[in-house]
Design an enzyme around this catalytic site. Structure first.
Site, mmCIF file in Angstrom:
data_model
loop_
_atom_site.group_PDB
_atom_site.id
_atom_site.type_symbol
_atom_site.label_atom_id
_atom_site.label_comp_id
_atom_site.label_asym_id
_atom_site.label_seq_id
_atom_site.Cartn_x
_atom_site.Cartn_y
_atom_site.Cartn_z
ATOM 1 N N ASN A 51 19.015 14.458 -1.965
ATOM 2 C CA ASN A 51 17.786 13.659 -1.884
ATOM 3 C C ASN A 51 16.905 14.094 -0.723
ATOM 4 O O ASN A 51 15.974 13.391 -0.355
ATOM 5 C CB ASN A 51 18.163 12.184 -1.695
ATOM 6 C CG ASN A 51 19.006 11.676 -2.839
ATOM 7 O OD1 ASN A 51 18.655 11.867 -3.992
ATOM 8 N ND2 ASN A 51 20.129 11.065 -2.528
ATOM 9 N N HIS A 137 18.820 -0.655 -7.754
ATOM 10 C CA HIS A 137 19.984 0.001 -7.141
ATOM 11 C C HIS A 137 21.080 -1.009 -6.788
ATOM 12 O O HIS A 137 20.813 -2.177 -6.504
ATOM 13 C CB HIS A 137 19.497 0.696 -5.858
ATOM 14 C CG HIS A 137 20.522 1.551 -5.203
ATOM 15 N ND1 HIS A 137 21.225 1.163 -4.080
ATOM 16 C CD2 HIS A 137 20.961 2.804 -5.510
ATOM 17 C CE1 HIS A 137 22.045 2.134 -3.719
ATOM 18 N NE2 HIS A 137 21.901 3.147 -4.570
ATOM 19 N N GLU A 179 12.285 -1.317 -7.418
ATOM 20 C CA GLU A 179 12.157 -0.048 -6.683
ATOM 21 C C GLU A 179 10.764 0.488 -6.987
ATOM 22 O O GLU A 179 10.243 0.265 -8.093
ATOM 23 C CB GLU A 179 13.201 0.961 -7.159
ATOM 24 C CG GLU A 179 14.616 0.571 -6.795
ATOM 25 C CD GLU A 179 15.667 1.536 -7.348
ATOM 26 O OE1 GLU A 179 15.396 2.748 -7.412
ATOM 27 O OE2 GLU A 179 16.743 1.057 -7.712
ATOM 28 N N SER A 183 15.532 5.413 -9.068
ATOM 29 C CA SER A 183 16.319 6.542 -8.594
ATOM 30 C C SER A 183 16.875 7.419 -9.703
ATOM 31 O O SER A 183 17.090 8.604 -9.487
ATOM 32 C CB SER A 183 17.462 6.042 -7.711
ATOM 33 O OG SER A 183 18.248 5.108 -8.398
ATOM 34 N N ASP A 208 11.812 -1.612 -2.887
ATOM 35 C CA ASP A 208 12.668 -0.596 -2.281
ATOM 36 C C ASP A 208 11.977 0.759 -2.478
ATOM 37 O O ASP A 208 11.872 1.257 -3.597
ATOM 38 C CB ASP A 208 14.046 -0.631 -2.964
ATOM 39 C CG ASP A 208 15.018 0.398 -2.374
ATOM 40 O OD1 ASP A 208 14.550 1.316 -1.672
ATOM 41 O OD2 ASP A 208 16.222 0.280 -2.637
ATOM 42 N N HIS A 211 13.010 6.029 -2.881
ATOM 43 C CA HIS A 211 12.596 7.292 -3.515
ATOM 44 C C HIS A 211 11.079 7.427 -3.571
ATOM 45 O O HIS A 211 10.559 8.312 -4.248
ATOM 46 C CB HIS A 211 13.207 7.394 -4.918
ATOM 47 C CG HIS A 211 14.700 7.363 -4.879
ATOM 48 N ND1 HIS A 211 15.458 8.497 -4.691
ATOM 49 C CD2 HIS A 211 15.560 6.318 -4.929
ATOM 50 C CE1 HIS A 211 16.736 8.143 -4.659
ATOM 51 N NE2 HIS A 211 16.825 6.842 -4.797
ATOM 52 N N LYS A 242 16.849 9.996 2.657
ATOM 53 C CA LYS A 242 16.422 10.814 1.514
ATOM 54 C C LYS A 242 15.299 11.743 1.988
ATOM 55 O O LYS A 242 15.584 12.701 2.697
ATOM 56 C CB LYS A 242 16.067 9.907 0.345
ATOM 57 C CG LYS A 242 17.287 9.035 -0.033
ATOM 58 C CD LYS A 242 17.171 8.372 -1.340
ATOM 59 C CE LYS A 242 18.243 7.317 -1.558
ATOM 60 N NZ LYS A 242 19.620 7.807 -1.572
HETATM 61 C C1 LIG Z 1 17.104 2.969 -4.539
HETATM 62 C C2 LIG Z 1 18.068 3.079 -3.407
HETATM 63 N N1 LIG Z 1 18.121 2.105 -2.497
HETATM 64 C C3 LIG Z 1 18.974 2.147 -1.466
HETATM 65 C C4 LIG Z 1 19.850 3.196 -1.301
HETATM 66 C C5 LIG Z 1 20.819 3.179 -0.167
HETATM 67 O O1 LIG Z 1 20.379 4.002 0.890
HETATM 68 P P1 LIG Z 1 21.399 4.616 1.936
HETATM 69 O O2 LIG Z 1 22.002 5.812 1.297
HETATM 70 O O3 LIG Z 1 20.566 4.928 3.133
HETATM 71 O O4 LIG Z 1 22.424 3.579 2.230
HETATM 72 C C6 LIG Z 1 19.826 4.248 -2.209
HETATM 73 C C7 LIG Z 1 20.743 5.396 -2.035
HETATM 74 O O5 LIG Z 1 21.319 5.926 -2.923
HETATM 75 C C8 LIG Z 1 18.916 4.193 -3.302
HETATM 76 O O6 LIG Z 1 18.866 5.161 -4.223
#
Ligand SMILES: Cc1ncc(COP(=O)(O)O)c(C=O)c1O
Length: 390
Positions: A51, A137, A179, A183, A208, A211, A242
């Protein structure tokens, strides 16, 4: 260490109390083609799985910022933020994130996962309805579950359904979780319409941007790109791991939200502060993203090449997904590619919202276009072979 990660000489002959159950679970996963294994990425592999969309984890300025923090502060923050863990570096990071996203206040967490569970558990209670998009997520799902709020699931990106659930609510407050850029599918949420519904229903839209940062809105996220930054009905979370190439997460929104989180978010209060190296690296990466929109453009150019070579209709996201008929075929394609020196993501249930297994392909902004073209030909060939064999 052996291949399975068991230390040599570890006592493995004695039966443990859960052994039969653990074996049974493993066999079931194996039968369904859903067993996951940890593997290190060989140094010679081309990485189309990570990522680190902008290649910032190895940017000289970002690395130098982390090295400076290491020299000055050592390897760890040594305590939680509320004890002695707050460093000037954390405050600098939070200011940089506000500059990047246009949000008034930010609070850094030690991961994006902690930021999501932290904000939802701090906002939720029996009188706060959480309306969750069906594709969010796991960290948002877990945060909603832990919050003890009533939770309703809205159909994916269905604004009318969100509006209906908000209208029907009996709870005093409501938070809608989505989101910005999903993702696995890489699709954008209808944020402008959702923000309008939330404004009309006096609900908070929590986006969120894991991405979205570095990718959408000229790198400043979709919320900023749509002119929604600073709106009282919109707050957001980000991960620093990411496009920012570091580690950690943050919640961004009003100063009142930040104050509430400092006092009530358990993954903030009961967690050692973000490591100084990660805070410094992410702050520098955020500055670079804000001042170098051409990096994001380079990323989109590569994403378009991935989409056109592999026949993927969606070309405006860093994440490109190729559906594969079964989980077994997805694993087979990913393994064949690895044996040919190309690492791609392999997503199977439960990590895919619609149960369809996929190869997930990302191409960093700093990869040469001719190198990417050559690698994509290998991907195309392997996908063709696997589809024929299946
Ligand atoms: C949409 C989304 N939110 C949150 C996270 C979590 O982030 P982190 O890897 O910093 O814990 C991810 C990671 O895969 C994600 O894809």
């Amino acid at each position: 260490m052996s291949e399975t990660g068991t230390a040599p000489g570890a006592c493995s002959e004695q039966a443990g109390p859960l052994d039969a159950w653990l074996r049974d679970r493993r066999e079931r996963r194996e039968e369904a083609g859903l067993r996951r294994r940890l593997r290190t990425l060989p140094g010679r592999c081309v990485d189309l799985a990570s990522n680190d969309y902008l290649g910032l984890s190895r940017d000289p300025g970002v690395v130098a910022a982390a090295a400076g923090a290491l020299a000055e502060h050592g390897t760890g923050a040594r305590a939680s933020r509320l004890v002695t863990g707050t460093l000037g570096l954390h405050e600098h990071l939070e200011r940089e994130l506000c500059e990047l996203t246009g949000q008034p206040a930010a609070l850094a967490f030690s991961s994006g996962y902690a930021a999501n569970t932290g904000v939802l558990t701090a906002l939720g209670d029996a009188d706060t309805l959480i309306v969750s998009d069906a594709h969010v997520h796991a960290s948002l799902v877990d945060g909603a579950r832990l919050s003890r709020s009533p939770v309703k699931i809205a159909r994916h990106s269905d604004v009318a359904h969100v509006a209906q659930l908000l209208e029907e609510r009996s709870e005093a407050r409501a938070v809608v979780i989505v989101e910005s850029v999903y993702s696995v599918w890489g699709d954008h949420a209808p944020l402008a319409e959702l923000a309008e519904v939330c404004r009309a229903q006096d609900a908070l839209l929590l986006v969120d941007e894991a991405h979205g940062i570095g990718v959408a809105g000229r790198g400043r996220g979709l919320v900023h790109g749509l002119g929604l930054a600073g709106s009282p009905h919109v707050a957001m979370t980000v991960t620093l791991s990411k496009a920012l190439g570091a580690q950690g997460g943050a919640v961004l929104g009003s100063p009142a939200l930040r104050e509430h989180l400092v006092n009530t978010a358990r993954p903030f209060i009961f967690d050692t502060a973000l490591a100084p190296t990660s805070a410094a690296a992410a702050a520098e990466a955020a500055r670079i993203v804000r001042t170098s929109p051409e990096l994001t453009e380079a990323l989109h150019q590569r994403a378009r090449l991935v989409a056109s070579t592999l026949g993927i209709p969606r070309a405006d996201a860093a994440v490109q997904s190729v559906p594969v008929a079964t989980p077994e075929l997805a694993v087979r394609a990913a393994e064949l590619l690895r044996s040919r020196g190309v690492a791609v993501g392999c997503f199977r249930p439960p990590s895919v919202p619609d149960g369809i297994s996929r190869l997930r392909i990302t191409a960093p902004a700093n990869m040469e276009l001719h190198e990417l073209s050559a690698v994509l030909e290998v991907v195309r060939e392997v996908l063709g072979d696997v589809a024929q064999a299946g």
